[in-house]
Design a protein around this motif. Structure first.
Motif, PDB file in Angstrom:
ATOM      1  N   ASN A 355       0.827  -1.208   0.000  1.00  0.00           N
ATOM      2  CA  ASN A 355       0.000   0.000   0.000  1.00  0.00           C
ATOM      3  C   ASN A 355       0.860   1.257   0.000  1.00  0.00           C
ATOM      4  O   ASN A 355       0.600   2.219  -0.740  1.00  0.00           O
ATOM      5  N   VAL A 356       1.914   1.261   0.822  1.00  0.00           N
ATOM      6  CA  VAL A 356       2.817   2.418   0.882  1.00  0.00           C
ATOM      7  C   VAL A 356       3.575   2.575  -0.435  1.00  0.00           C
ATOM      8  O   VAL A 356       3.671   3.687  -0.998  1.00  0.00           O
ATOM      9  N   CYS A 369       0.599  11.768 -15.617  1.00  0.00           N
ATOM     10  CA  CYS A 369      -0.604  11.241 -16.277  1.00  0.00           C
ATOM     11  C   CYS A 369      -1.813  12.041 -15.798  1.00  0.00           C
ATOM     12  O   CYS A 369      -1.800  12.614 -14.718  1.00  0.00           O
ATOM     13  N   GLY A 370      -2.826  12.078 -16.585  1.00  0.00           N
ATOM     14  CA  GLY A 370      -4.015  12.845 -16.210  1.00  0.00           C
ATOM     15  C   GLY A 370      -4.845  12.149 -15.155  1.00  0.00           C
ATOM     16  O   GLY A 370      -4.741  10.943 -14.933  1.00  0.00           O
ATOM     17  N   ARG A 371      -5.690  12.927 -14.469  1.00  0.00           N
ATOM     18  CA  ARG A 371      -6.587  12.354 -13.464  1.00  0.00           C
ATOM     19  C   ARG A 371      -7.540  11.355 -14.133  1.00  0.00           C
ATOM     20  O   ARG A 371      -7.821  10.288 -13.602  1.00  0.00           O
ATOM     21  N   LYS A 372      -8.024  11.726 -15.292  1.00  0.00           N
ATOM     22  CA  LYS A 372      -8.953  10.872 -16.036  1.00  0.00           C
ATOM     23  C   LYS A 372      -8.298   9.534 -16.366  1.00  0.00           C
ATOM     24  O   LYS A 372      -8.891   8.469 -16.191  1.00  0.00           O
ATOM     25  N   THR A 373      -7.056   9.605 -16.816  1.00  0.00           N
ATOM     26  CA  THR A 373      -6.324   8.390 -17.181  1.00  0.00           C
ATOM     27  C   THR A 373      -6.094   7.500 -15.967  1.00  0.00           C
ATOM     28  O   THR A 373      -6.347   6.288 -16.004  1.00  0.00           O
ATOM     29  N   LEU A 374      -5.612   8.092 -14.878  1.00  0.00           N
ATOM     30  CA  LEU A 374      -5.294   7.305 -13.690  1.00  0.00           C
ATOM     31  C   LEU A 374      -6.547   6.695 -13.061  1.00  0.00           C
ATOM     32  O   LEU A 374      -6.520   5.547 -12.596  1.00  0.00           O
ATOM     33  N   ALA A 379      -9.779   2.057 -11.725  1.00  0.00           N
ATOM     34  CA  ALA A 379     -11.040   1.313 -11.663  1.00  0.00           C
ATOM     35  C   ALA A 379     -11.013   0.085 -12.569  1.00  0.00           C
ATOM     36  O   ALA A 379     -11.471  -0.997 -12.184  1.00  0.00           O
ATOM     37  N   GLY A 380     -10.445   0.244 -13.765  1.00  0.00           N
ATOM     38  CA  GLY A 380     -10.367  -0.889 -14.690  1.00  0.00           C
ATOM     39  C   GLY A 380      -9.454  -1.985 -14.174  1.00  0.00           C
ATOM     40  O   GLY A 380      -9.774  -3.181 -14.268  1.00  0.00           O
ATOM     41  N   GLY A 381      -8.300  -1.597 -13.630  1.00  0.00           N
ATOM     42  CA  GLY A 381      -7.374  -2.585 -13.085  1.00  0.00           C
ATOM     43  C   GLY A 381      -7.960  -3.311 -11.884  1.00  0.00           C
ATOM     44  O   GLY A 381      -7.808  -4.536 -11.748  1.00  0.00           O
ATOM     45  N   MET A 382      -8.630  -2.577 -11.002  1.00  0.00           N
ATOM     46  CA  MET A 382      -9.277  -3.219  -9.850  1.00  0.00           C
ATOM     47  C   MET A 382     -10.395  -4.156 -10.293  1.00  0.00           C
ATOM     48  O   MET A 382     -10.597  -5.213  -9.692  1.00  0.00           O
ATOM     49  N   THR A 440      -2.521  -2.021  -5.436  1.00  0.00           N
ATOM     50  CA  THR A 440      -1.702  -1.136  -6.277  1.00  0.00           C
ATOM     51  C   THR A 440      -2.567  -0.296  -7.206  1.00  0.00           C
ATOM     52  O   THR A 440      -2.390   0.929  -7.310  1.00  0.00           O
ATOM     53  N   PHE A 441      -3.497  -0.932  -7.898  1.00  0.00           N
ATOM     54  CA  PHE A 441      -4.385  -0.184  -8.794  1.00  0.00           C
ATOM     55  C   PHE A 441      -5.238   0.813  -8.013  1.00  0.00           C
ATOM     56  O   PHE A 441      -5.524   1.908  -8.506  1.00  0.00           O
ATOM     57  N   PHE A 442      -5.640   0.449  -6.811  1.00  0.00           N
ATOM     58  CA  PHE A 442      -6.417   1.371  -5.986  1.00  0.00           C
ATOM     59  C   PHE A 442      -5.632   2.638  -5.685  1.00  0.00           C
ATOM     60  O   PHE A 442      -6.136   3.762  -5.843  1.00  0.00           O
ATOM     61  N   GLU A 443      -4.382   2.496  -5.285  1.00  0.00           N
ATOM     62  CA  GLU A 443      -3.615   3.657  -4.846  1.00  0.00           C
ATOM     63  C   GLU A 443      -3.261   4.616  -5.970  1.00  0.00           C
ATOM     64  O   GLU A 443      -3.120   5.821  -5.745  1.00  0.00           O
ATOM     65  N   ILE A 444      -3.089   4.120  -7.202  1.00  0.00           N
ATOM     66  CA  ILE A 444      -2.683   5.025  -8.273  1.00  0.00           C
ATOM     67  C   ILE A 444      -3.820   5.926  -8.738  1.00  0.00           C
ATOM     68  O   ILE A 444      -3.582   6.892  -9.459  1.00  0.00           O
ATOM     69  N   GLY A 445      -5.043   5.640  -8.316  1.00  0.00           N
ATOM     70  CA  GLY A 445      -6.169   6.468  -8.754  1.00  0.00           C
ATOM     71  C   GLY A 445      -7.190   6.713  -7.674  1.00  0.00           C
ATOM     72  O   GLY A 445      -7.228   7.778  -7.064  1.00  0.00           O
ATOM     73  N   LEU A 446      -8.011   5.712  -7.409  1.00  0.00           N
ATOM     74  CA  LEU A 446      -9.114   5.872  -6.447  1.00  0.00           C
ATOM     75  C   LEU A 446      -8.624   6.109  -5.027  1.00  0.00           C
ATOM     76  O   LEU A 446      -9.353   6.677  -4.206  1.00  0.00           O
TER      77      LEU A 446
END
Length: 571
Positions: A355-356, A369-374, A379-382, A440-446
């Motif tokens: 998580n860290v 990268c853009g907010r939209k992209t991340l 969400a897609g990766g999760m 990992t996917f959670f932390e990069i965006g959501l």
């Protein structure tokens, strides 16, 4: 950026570290704290943290708008965490612990609202994403610290030492605030833009490296004007004396602020030109002011269809942050890893460590990268990990839907077949991989973006209240996931993550199709993009707008009302 700016950021995120510490601090000592406690008492202690968070998030936006971001952080995270931390250390029974948990919940709810608002208001657009991610990084570091600190003190005689960092770090924060945490310049401009306008400008100079140079001063002037153009286009029952548009084409098309006005003294007309703010880079908007705490403001903001997209986005993603299922993993990580890892606590520590690292990765990606992209990747990766996790659990479930990864008794004669051993081992590795990728996917965006997204979509005069609505919903969903997931796991079995997958699918679609990109853009740029640079009619129940040559500019943020009695109310 200057050392003053970095110092302010580090102090501002300390409440989020304390929030993270408070979130994880009860994970380890359950069996050694008041060993005679009942399950109901412990569940109440755990859930009371979320109840306090809901209340704190709901009220802190109004308090931050009225009294300032700095004062709200000082009193409702600094002092409150100090008292609550001491109560954790000295509490004589479970009742005292429950009271302490409600108090740290109040402080945590406040920090999730006010810290992102403050960081969003002091950070320039080109690094706003990285600075906003510091909110999440500080929180996950706090969670990790709570686990590591608890390890040597999980005994019936020493468990109180686990809570000592709470009052100590809170006291450090309280002592740092007067020296390192100035009031938000945007809040000063919104509420006291003449009487304390120079203070706001001086703060921006200290924050921007080389603020005393000619070029830097010019940039500061532009920042002040952009702040004013984004803040002061709110309609009102009280017009600003001394604010006018320079209509001489030979001169700068700037907005000149020379009148003495203060939201605390709306009738003041003392024209003090000793420290006027003279933004001088083109803004063609005639501005007017209002009392920023007028209850009508949020509803009036929503009268424009384009503004509703900004509002919906600010609410949706904090909700999706909780309904993504991430806390189902964290809250029940030890149970989740039973039968997967020999020592489930090692799995929990591994999850917190990943998580860290993932949050540090998010920090590096946020302004590239853009907010939209991340958010789309997140969400897609999760969603992909959710599908993988469900598939593995379904293929290893028995006829009753229970997930079985430990086939210790093997076949009929008590011996495991070789293919069953291989299958069980592969499934364990796949579950661990899916969980770590999920985090990992959670932390990069959501995990990071919902905290500061509203500051990039919502004007400052509405930001406190919108952030309160967003994170009241966030805390409520947090509470519901914590309470309901055990029942979901019981009745849905291997399919318990399917509801989270549905939410992630909808979130990914929204991020791809509707969410505007905000990276590196000013609020004015985002609002122009949302309304398509065209005139937009407001709902028929709105009253007359300010009639000037720039109506499309003036209504970019909100329609105006002629008198207070005609203003609708909300909240």
């Amino acid at each position: 950026m200057s050392k003053s700016f970095h110092g302010a950021v580090l102090v501002a995120v300390m409440p989020m570290f304390l929030f993270g510490y408070s979130t994880g601090v009860l994970n380890a000592p359950e069996s050694v704290m008041f060993p005679s406690h009942t399950l109901g008492q412990w569940s109440t202690a755990v859930s009371s943290f979320c109840i306090g968070g809901i209340v704190g998030a709901n009220v802190s936006g109004k308090l931050a708008d009225k009294y300032g971001r700095r004062q709200c952080l000082l009193w409702f995270t600094g002092y409150l965490n100090t008292v609550a931390g001491l109560l954790h250390v000295i509490t004589p029974n479970m009742t005292g612990l429950i009271i302490a948990r409600i108090m740290v919940g109040l402080a945590g709810g406040t920090s999730t609202v006010v810290t992102p608002v403050y960081l969003g208001e002091i950070a320039p657009p080109h690094i706003k994403g990285s600075i906003g991610t510091m909110t999440q990084l500080s929180m996950v570091l706090g969670i990790m610290a709570s686990v590591l600190v608890a390890l040597p003190f999980c005994t019936e005689s020493q468990w109180r030492f686990i809570f000592v960092p709470l009052p100590v770090l809170s006291l450090v924060f309280v002592m740092c605030v007067p020296f390192l945490l100035p009031e938000s310049p945007k809040w000063l401009l919104l509420n006291h833009y003449v009487s304390r306008g120079q203070e706001a400008k001086d703060t921006l100079k200290r924050f921007r490296a080389g603020g005393d140079s000619y070029d830097a001063s010019d940039i500061i002037e532009q920042e002040v004007e952009l702040s004013l153009s984004g803040i002061l286009q709110e309609s009102s029952t009280r017009n600003l004396d001394g604010v006018f548009q320079d209509t001489d084409d030979d001169d700068d098309d700037g907005v000149w602020l020379a009148g003495e006005y203060d939201s605390d003294d709306p009738d003041s007309n003392n024209h003090d030109n000793n420290n006027p703010i003279h933004p001088h880079t083109g803004s063609s908007t005639v501005v007017s002011s209002t009392a920023p705490n007028d209850d009508s403001t949020v509803r009036s903001f929503l009268l424009l269809r384009s503004n509703r997209i900004a509002f919906t986005s600010s609410i949706l993603f904090p909700i999706a942050q909780q309904l993504s299922g991430i806390n189902a993993l964290f809250y029940y990580s030890t149970t989740f890893f039973e039968g997967v890892i020999d020592n489930p606590q090692n799995g929990t520590i591994l999850a917190f460590f990943v998580n860290v690292l993932a949050t540090i990765l998010a920090l590096m990606l946020m302004d590239r990268c853009g907010r939209k992209t991340l958010l789309s990747w997140s969400a897609g990766g999760m969603l992909g990990c959710c599908i993988l996790l469900t598939w593995v659990r379904v293929t290893t479930a028995n006829e009753d839907g229970e997930v079985l990864l430990n086939n210790d008794n093997g076949g009929i004669d008590g011996r495991q077949r070789e293919e069953d051993v291989v299958s069980s081992s592969s499934s364990k590795y796949l579950i661990v991989l899916a969980v770590m990728l999920y985090i990992t996917f959670f932390e990069i965006g959501l995990g990071s973006i919902p905290f500061f997204l509203a500051s990039e979509l919502i004007p400052s005069q509405f930001l406190g209240r919108v952030q309160s609505i967003s994170f009241s919903a966030n805390w409520t969903c947090n509470f519901l996931v914590g309470m309901l997931f055990p029942y979901m796991d019981k009745y849905l079995g291997a399919y318990s993550f399917v509801p989270f997958g549905v939410m992630l699918f909808g979130t990914a679609l929204y991020a791809i199709c509707i969410l505007p990109e905000t990276r590196g853009k000013s609020l004015d740029d985002v609002m122009r993009e949302l309304r398509g640079d065209s005139h937009e009619r407001v709902d028929s129940n709105s009253n007359s707008m300010n009639n000037n040559n720039n109506d499309d500019e003036a209504i970019a943020l909100t329609p105006s009302y002629e008198n207070e009695s005609s203003s609708p109310s909300i909240l």
